[in-house]
Design a protein around this motif. Structure first.
Motif, mmCIF file in Angstrom:
data_model
loop_
_atom_site.group_PDB
_atom_site.id
_atom_site.type_symbol
_atom_site.label_atom_id
_atom_site.label_comp_id
_atom_site.label_asym_id
_atom_site.label_seq_id
_atom_site.Cartn_x
_atom_site.Cartn_y
_atom_site.Cartn_z
ATOM 1 N N THR C 56 50.289 15.146 5.686
ATOM 2 C CA THR C 56 49.897 16.461 5.212
ATOM 3 C C THR C 56 49.358 17.307 6.350
ATOM 4 O O THR C 56 49.651 18.493 6.451
ATOM 5 C CB THR C 56 48.810 16.320 4.139
ATOM 6 N N ARG C 57 48.587 16.698 7.219
ATOM 7 C CA ARG C 57 47.927 17.409 8.299
ATOM 8 C C ARG C 57 48.936 18.101 9.234
ATOM 9 O O ARG C 57 48.876 19.312 9.450
ATOM 10 C CB ARG C 57 47.105 16.377 9.069
ATOM 11 N N MET C 60 51.202 20.657 7.303
ATOM 12 C CA MET C 60 50.516 21.913 7.008
ATOM 13 C C MET C 60 50.316 22.755 8.262
ATOM 14 O O MET C 60 50.384 23.974 8.210
ATOM 15 C CB MET C 60 49.171 21.643 6.345
ATOM 16 N N SER C 61 50.049 22.109 9.371
ATOM 17 C CA SER C 61 49.863 22.849 10.614
ATOM 18 C C SER C 61 51.146 23.612 10.977
ATOM 19 O O SER C 61 51.109 24.800 11.311
ATOM 20 C CB SER C 61 49.461 21.882 11.727
ATOM 21 N N GLU C 63 53.455 24.417 8.845
ATOM 22 C CA GLU C 63 53.698 25.390 7.771
ATOM 23 C C GLU C 63 52.866 26.658 7.991
ATOM 24 O O GLU C 63 53.379 27.772 7.882
ATOM 25 C CB GLU C 63 53.370 24.750 6.410
ATOM 26 N N VAL C 64 51.585 26.471 8.315
ATOM 27 C CA VAL C 64 50.737 27.631 8.595
ATOM 28 C C VAL C 64 51.289 28.406 9.785
ATOM 29 O O VAL C 64 51.382 29.642 9.758
ATOM 30 C CB VAL C 64 49.285 27.186 8.890
ATOM 31 N N LYS C 67 54.409 30.389 8.806
ATOM 32 C CA LYS C 67 54.115 31.499 7.907
ATOM 33 C C LYS C 67 53.411 32.642 8.642
ATOM 34 O O LYS C 67 53.625 33.805 8.335
ATOM 35 C CB LYS C 67 53.283 31.013 6.712
ATOM 36 N N ARG C 68 52.573 32.299 9.614
ATOM 37 C CA ARG C 68 51.878 33.358 10.363
ATOM 38 C C ARG C 68 52.842 34.119 11.269
ATOM 39 O O ARG C 68 52.537 35.209 11.727
ATOM 40 C CB ARG C 68 50.738 32.751 11.175
ATOM 41 N N VAL C 286 42.470 20.954 15.910
ATOM 42 C CA VAL C 286 43.234 21.398 14.736
ATOM 43 C C VAL C 286 43.592 22.877 14.865
ATOM 44 O O VAL C 286 44.740 23.279 14.617
ATOM 45 C CB VAL C 286 42.440 21.138 13.441
ATOM 46 N N SER C 287 42.625 23.691 15.275
ATOM 47 C CA SER C 287 42.902 25.114 15.468
ATOM 48 C C SER C 287 43.953 25.323 16.549
ATOM 49 O O SER C 287 44.872 26.135 16.400
ATOM 50 C CB SER C 287 41.628 25.858 15.862
ATOM 51 N N VAL C 290 47.636 24.929 15.381
ATOM 52 C CA VAL C 290 48.331 26.071 14.775
ATOM 53 C C VAL C 290 48.839 27.015 15.864
ATOM 54 O O VAL C 290 50.001 27.444 15.835
ATOM 55 C CB VAL C 290 47.406 26.807 13.781
#
Lengths: 311, 311, 311
Positions: C56-57, C60-61, C63-64, C67-68, C286-287, C290
């Motif tokens: 998931t981690r 999602m990274s 995916e974000v 999308k951005r 994590v930041s 992205v």
């Protein structure tokens, strides 16, 4: 609510706040009848649905609401997540925040979990149901639905019927109704009533006694597993005493509103004919859910400068 | 189709309707070759994929199609849904509609399920496969693919090969090919042919006999579990008699088109070399699927006023 | 990297390429602090997350990130896919490409899987982790995080601590750190070190010996199942010898940076107090993830003509 950053329970809101949410939801409800059901209010914002219990219904309602505000939506379900690998709730939350999410919609089996998130995160936290504790957007959408049907709620009477003891829907709903000046009854077998009386709530176990006095009959979902726990004798017995059927509906006020948080067990707490009767506002509750969640997301994430964007 | 609101089976469409879908898909197919593969036609519309059988391939095709039209997409899979909690199909459908969805793409193991939705809902219903019954967008994408390869279809010959009896792909495909004036053959072991002859379809069990006369060889997927049911003697036997291999392909017309709805069992109904041969139009079918689903969504949801938006 | 089409491992990048990714990520990192965290760079592009292992981690990274950049994102998880029906990896890949996807982000348990995709597809391939082999975006986000904390990396010392043998994070990370001119140590029980020495890496088994000399302590996640394989004697023993706890942190350089790829086993490879200490850059990683993934997607899919769109 402009200065509020979270929605954890209806206690967070005074009556003025609630009215503001309901008014905003009413504006969005109009948007939802346009051919293009979308406004740009939350473009560039990211909302994550962090669900530790599966609930397609609530998750989709928040997802639709966020998308109609042009936000990006991420779904994080526990069953497919690294939570399996033993990551703590806190680390999962910090990871989401580090990805830059603006709002976390959280459903969790443990009462109080959203309050932990509030301590740890800067993002807006929206409680989508925690244990048997609270479900504030459900309570707000219920108010919205009742206002649509009944107009002014002050002085109206609502009976919550069924498993009051384990129900976050009832817990938040009762608070919200009381805050709006409604008279609140709770009707259930004694084993499904809270051991300590709820403040300002009249409790009882005889549904037939109560029905003629209500403006709203709010039928709670029966969790079949409660029977195994010995909370009620048998499904037949429960159905005989507490199902809202056509015969009982016939003894209610003509304009009575029948509500249910879904998903329904047709033939258990509510007869199929009642679910399909004009008194039932059950699909209206679903529609209200989208409008209310748009309103809450909008007010928490974009409210201060963006009030005029709704129209 | 402007006045039609649903696509349940190819019977819903006369030949003129089909041509209109195919022409619209051709326009969208061009969009898909642009650097920005997106048009704003369905902005503000919401499409839900309501899948009671898992099918990543079909679900993703509809999802891509809807997103390229700028619609919002919700995925509702049964395994993670409140259906587990015993909610009825009808209540699930009414809940989705109450959230304001404009189209429901439904896959269901029970034949006829999409027709029930049509009775209950105002939203456009698109059948993405119901039991062994129908799969109309598959039939349309197959026509599109054949037109790309062969031009005019009138008078052409297609053989569907394999499990005709249980195949919704064959059932809708046969209707669509017949409506376009094609000659249709069905080739299978006797136990995998329908007990009653299909109208206007020549059936047989000898693939080698049929191959030289076909413009299209449509190989159906073998469900391994049919063997257990005693529908065919053994995989080896089936493969020997019905696999399209290079030797058989050598006896076909030089321009023959080889098709398969996917996912393929390479080495069972189709040899790996044939799947990779230039005759195979299998990935072309997948591409056509996106264009056809864009066309159908566009015509059902935005067609009347928006024809010029495609270009 | 403008002319490169894939990111399979850090070997694909020379130091200039890496600096370009890091610089681009720095620009995007600023976007992520704006109220509207979104740029239109990849509008109309489609990115698919093709995950054969659940994560998931990482999913999602990506995916974000996509999308951005305004790309459309499809999630394709094996557990719900036709892969269950026996479709080959190649056919799944060809199907995705035929749907018109522009980039495939792939995670696969088999080392080398992304290289197969590169042979089969025209789309950009991004390796999101293959077996025990490579995880290049993790390595790049780790460089980004170290640069944020330490500035220039040339000549700095990093120790990777833990299960070096099975770690794709270590494998790609070591290459990336070496390419940036860092001194690399690998510290683990002898059974968790590679049998053949890694080029240019000093290996050892005494963590306490190493700590005072490091600028970065990179704690790897322990897979509990390695214990069953006999790779280490017991969790207690491992924790005693290799956990980064406050006492060990006290012997490190004052500005030491503590990193971990997540999800953490608090109390195993890292003490909870250390994870929460100011030295820890774990949420910063994590930041950075992205921003790095935005940079890589941007450079691979839209980089040539679009450099100015970032600002």
């Amino acid at each position: 609510m402009a200065e509020r950053r979270h929605l954890l329970d209806v206690d967070d809101l005074d009556r003025e706040d609630m009215e503001r949410v309901l008014d905003t939801a009413r504006s969005f409800s109009e948007v939802l009848h346009r051919p293009i059901k979308k406004v740009p209010s939350l473009r560039g914002k990211t909302v994550v649905n962090l669900f530790y219990e599966s609930s397609t219904r609530t998750r989709m309602s928040f997802e639709v609401a966020a998308k109609r505000l042009s936000a990006d939506v991420l779904n994080f379900n526990v069953s497919t997540s690294s939570v399996e690998k033993g990551e703590s709730f806190k680390d999962t939350a910090l990871t989401l925040e580090a990805m830059g999410v603006d709002a976390v919609v959280v459903r969790h089996p443990v009462a109080g979990a959203p309050w932990l998130l509030r301590q740890w995160l800067q993002a807006a936290i929206l409680n989508a149901g925690d244990g048997m504790h609270a479900h504030p957007t459900q309570a707000l959408l219920d108010l919205f639905t009742m206002q649509e049907r009944l107009g002014e709620l002050q002085g109206r009477t609502i009976a919550f019927v069924g498993d009051i003891l384990h129900s976050r829907v009832a817990r938040s709903g009762i608070k919200a109704c009381r805050a709006m000046g409604m008279k609140v009854l709770a009707v259930a077998p004694p084993t499904l009533l809270p051991p300590v009386a709820l403040e300002g709530v009249v409790t009882g176990s005889d549904l037939d006694d109560v029905i003629p006095h209500c403006d709203v009959l709010y039928m709670l979902r029966i969790q079949m597993e409660r029977q195994k726990e010995g909370r009620f004798p048998s499904l037949e017995e429960y159905t005989r005493l507490y199902q809202l059927n056509m015969q009982r509906l016939g003894k209610a006020r003509p304009q009575v509103v029948v509500m249910h948080p879904g998903p329904m067990n047709r033939g258990v707490e509510i007869a199929a004919e009642v679910a399909d009767a004009p008194h039932a506002a059950i699909t209206a509750q679903v529609s209200a859910g989208v409008a209310i969640r748009m309103a809450v997301l909008f007010l928490l994430l974009g409210g201060s400068e963006g009030g005029e964007k709704v129209a």
